[in-house]
Design an enzyme around this catalytic site. Sequence first.
Site, PDB file in Angstrom:
ATOM      1  N   ASP A  66     -20.049  13.307  53.749  1.00  0.00           N
ATOM      2  CA  ASP A  66     -19.689  12.439  54.869  1.00  0.00           C
ATOM      3  C   ASP A  66     -18.513  13.116  55.563  1.00  0.00           C
ATOM      4  O   ASP A  66     -17.393  13.125  55.048  1.00  0.00           O
ATOM      5  CB  ASP A  66     -19.298  11.057  54.325  1.00  0.00           C
ATOM      6  CG  ASP A  66     -18.860  10.107  55.433  1.00  0.00           C
ATOM      7  OD1 ASP A  66     -18.647  10.566  56.583  1.00  0.00           O
ATOM      8  OD2 ASP A  66     -18.726   8.912  55.154  1.00  0.00           O
ATOM      9  N   SER A  83     -20.907  18.627  73.807  1.00  0.00           N
ATOM     10  CA  SER A  83     -21.864  17.838  74.597  1.00  0.00           C
ATOM     11  C   SER A  83     -21.572  18.028  76.079  1.00  0.00           C
ATOM     12  O   SER A  83     -20.435  18.341  76.466  1.00  0.00           O
ATOM     13  CB  SER A  83     -21.722  16.350  74.259  1.00  0.00           C
ATOM     14  OG  SER A  83     -22.472  15.559  75.153  1.00  0.00           O
ATOM     15  N   TYR A  87     -16.696   8.505  72.843  1.00  0.00           N
ATOM     16  CA  TYR A  87     -17.580   9.668  72.615  1.00  0.00           C
ATOM     17  C   TYR A  87     -17.258  10.836  73.551  1.00  0.00           C
ATOM     18  O   TYR A  87     -17.018  11.957  73.077  1.00  0.00           O
ATOM     19  CB  TYR A  87     -19.053   9.246  72.735  1.00  0.00           C
ATOM     20  CG  TYR A  87     -20.035  10.397  72.549  1.00  0.00           C
ATOM     21  CD1 TYR A  87     -20.341  10.879  71.286  1.00  0.00           C
ATOM     22  CD2 TYR A  87     -20.638  11.011  73.649  1.00  0.00           C
ATOM     23  CE1 TYR A  87     -21.232  11.933  71.109  1.00  0.00           C
ATOM     24  CE2 TYR A  87     -21.535  12.071  73.481  1.00  0.00           C
ATOM     25  CZ  TYR A  87     -21.831  12.518  72.209  1.00  0.00           C
ATOM     26  OH  TYR A  87     -22.702  13.564  72.029  1.00  0.00           O
ATOM     27  N   LYS A 101     -15.755  14.737  72.638  1.00  0.00           N
ATOM     28  CA  LYS A 101     -16.463  15.973  72.991  1.00  0.00           C
ATOM     29  C   LYS A 101     -15.612  16.874  73.903  1.00  0.00           C
ATOM     30  O   LYS A 101     -15.713  18.100  73.826  1.00  0.00           O
ATOM     31  CB  LYS A 101     -17.818  15.639  73.621  1.00  0.00           C
ATOM     32  CG  LYS A 101     -18.782  14.987  72.620  1.00  0.00           C
ATOM     33  CD  LYS A 101     -19.082  15.900  71.428  1.00  0.00           C
ATOM     34  CE  LYS A 101     -20.124  15.349  70.486  1.00  0.00           C
ATOM     35  NZ  LYS A 101     -20.494  16.281  69.419  1.00  0.00           N
TER      36      LYS A 101
HETATM   37  N1  LIG Z   1     -28.905  13.867  71.457  1.00  0.00           N
HETATM   38  C1  LIG Z   1     -28.194  14.184  72.532  1.00  0.00           C
HETATM   39  O1  LIG Z   1     -28.532  13.802  73.677  1.00  0.00           O
HETATM   40  C2  LIG Z   1     -26.960  15.033  72.384  1.00  0.00           C
HETATM   41  C3  LIG Z   1     -26.400  15.561  73.544  1.00  0.00           C
HETATM   42  C4  LIG Z   1     -25.261  16.332  73.443  1.00  0.00           C
HETATM   43  C5  LIG Z   1     -24.687  16.572  72.208  1.00  0.00           C
HETATM   44  N2  LIG Z   1     -25.251  16.036  71.084  1.00  0.00           N
HETATM   45  C6  LIG Z   1     -24.578  16.311  69.809  1.00  0.00           C
HETATM   46  O2  LIG Z   1     -25.475  16.926  68.920  1.00  0.00           O
HETATM   47  C7  LIG Z   1     -25.088  16.639  67.567  1.00  0.00           C
HETATM   48  C8  LIG Z   1     -26.311  16.175  66.781  1.00  0.00           C
HETATM   49  O3  LIG Z   1     -26.774  14.955  67.347  1.00  0.00           O
HETATM   50  P1  LIG Z   1     -28.315  14.512  67.341  1.00  0.00           P
HETATM   51  O4  LIG Z   1     -28.649  14.154  68.731  1.00  0.00           O
HETATM   52  O5  LIG Z   1     -29.128  15.463  66.591  1.00  0.00           O
HETATM   53  O6  LIG Z   1     -28.145  13.110  66.560  1.00  0.00           O
HETATM   54  P2  LIG Z   1     -28.959  12.451  65.338  1.00  0.00           P
HETATM   55  O7  LIG Z   1     -30.412  12.678  65.490  1.00  0.00           O
HETATM   56  O8  LIG Z   1     -28.463  11.058  65.282  1.00  0.00           O
HETATM   57  O9  LIG Z   1     -28.416  13.276  64.093  1.00  0.00           O
HETATM   58  C9  LIG Z   1     -27.058  13.192  63.744  1.00  0.00           C
HETATM   59  C10 LIG Z   1     -26.813  13.940  62.454  1.00  0.00           C
HETATM   60  O10 LIG Z   1     -25.403  13.848  62.160  1.00  0.00           O
HETATM   61  C11 LIG Z   1     -25.265  13.362  60.840  1.00  0.00           C
HETATM   62  N3  LIG Z   1     -24.059  12.571  60.687  1.00  0.00           N
HETATM   63  C12 LIG Z   1     -23.645  11.526  61.419  1.00  0.00           C
HETATM   64  N4  LIG Z   1     -22.512  11.035  60.913  1.00  0.00           N
HETATM   65  C13 LIG Z   1     -22.202  11.796  59.838  1.00  0.00           C
HETATM   66  C14 LIG Z   1     -21.159  11.781  58.883  1.00  0.00           C
HETATM   67  N5  LIG Z   1     -20.165  10.876  58.911  1.00  0.00           N
HETATM   68  N6  LIG Z   1     -21.174  12.716  57.916  1.00  0.00           N
HETATM   69  C15 LIG Z   1     -22.158  13.637  57.861  1.00  0.00           C
HETATM   70  N7  LIG Z   1     -23.164  13.707  58.710  1.00  0.00           N
HETATM   71  C16 LIG Z   1     -23.189  12.777  59.690  1.00  0.00           C
HETATM   72  C17 LIG Z   1     -26.516  12.531  60.558  1.00  0.00           C
HETATM   73  O11 LIG Z   1     -26.773  12.545  59.150  1.00  0.00           O
HETATM   74  P3  LIG Z   1     -26.585  11.317  58.144  1.00  0.00           P
HETATM   75  O12 LIG Z   1     -26.720  10.055  58.938  1.00  0.00           O
HETATM   76  O13 LIG Z   1     -27.676  11.518  57.147  1.00  0.00           O
HETATM   77  O14 LIG Z   1     -25.240  11.514  57.571  1.00  0.00           O
HETATM   78  C18 LIG Z   1     -27.568  13.339  61.290  1.00  0.00           C
HETATM   79  O15 LIG Z   1     -28.032  14.376  60.467  1.00  0.00           O
HETATM   80  C19 LIG Z   1     -23.973  15.596  67.670  1.00  0.00           C
HETATM   81  O16 LIG Z   1     -22.721  16.237  67.527  1.00  0.00           O
HETATM   82  C20 LIG Z   1     -24.127  15.063  69.077  1.00  0.00           C
HETATM   83  O17 LIG Z   1     -22.933  14.551  69.603  1.00  0.00           O
HETATM   84  C21 LIG Z   1     -26.383  15.282  71.144  1.00  0.00           C
END
Ligand SMILES: NC(=O)c1ccc[n+]([C@@H]2O[C@H](COP(=O)([O-])OP(=O)(O)OC[C@H]3O[C@@H](n4cnc5c(N)ncnc54)[C@H](OP(=O)(O)O)[C@@H]3O)[C@@H](O)[C@H]2O)c1
Length: 257
Positions: free
Chosen positions: A63, A147, A162, A166
Amino acid sequence: MEKWNGKTAIVTGASAGIGDAIVRDLVKYGINVVALARRMDRLESLQDQLKDEPGKVIPIKCDVSDKTSIDIAFEEIEKQVGTVQILVNNAGICLMNEMFGDDDDKIDGIISSTINTNFLGLVRVARKGYKLMKKSDDYGIIINIGSIAGHNASLDFLVNVYPGTKFAVRAVTESMRQELNKLKDTKVRVCEISPGGVLTEIGGDTIFTPEKRAILESGEYPMLKSSNIAQTVLFMLMTPYDVNITEMIVKPVGEKI
Ligand SMILES: NC(=O)c1ccc[n+]([C@@H]2O[C@H](COP(=O)([O-])OP(=O)(O)OC[C@H]3O[C@@H](n4cnc5c(N)ncnc54)[C@H](OP(=O)(O)O)[C@@H]3O)[C@@H](O)[C@H]2O)c1
């Protein structure tokens, strides 16, 4: 990518979305990947799905919002793999919520966990990851996932701190780069990738409600796939050791932000 064959990577947030896609790509190139997240069942399933790839998946619970959990996970990483060369700091949360509402406890909890996961966790993991990189005299790279919201906070929905976290990821990435320069460490690079909208599980149903998801999946509003960001990570890795792409913004064609 041959230069990374047989090396070790750590990917945080490997149990879903972008992190899961990054793991899938890295193991294809013979990179052993320590996959970190809280949901071990997902990590173990990923390990099983990728068991025939040239690189192996090593699932470890972590975590990133909790310092003790990071310390325990890194003790385990050191025990299991010794050193690492690649760190992808990807774990992140984005919870749709206001900042000025009345439910103080709930809102304060969301603010704290967003900062602790997206910023403090990323910095702590980078510190630990760097130490394991320095244990070998090898080249290393830290890739922080920021992001588009770290460039422009004007989003369509309320996501409180958020965008702030970022913006901070971009700032701290440059601070890390400056510190590595001062240390005359020319073997470890640090960079940041800013994805635009990616259709993942982020925010649960609060951001991508089932109705919104259906619209997005229909292609009406342009969105990236997780695999597009995994390809961007590969692109960063393909550059020569003495080239540092410090920051990359990746948008789907036609994105409005
Ligand atoms: N999706 C978008 O539109 C977007 C755009 C720009 C940037 N991002 C960035 O991309 C990254 C990945 O996001 P995603 O879109 O792939 O989201 P996602 O599908 O919700 O996946 C998030 C991942 O982060 C892990 N996580 C969350 N809280 C955690 C914690 N406290 N400890 C360890 N792991 C944790 C989750 O694993 P567990 O829940 O199993 O711990 C999961 O594997 C993030 O940094 C996000 O801000 C996403």
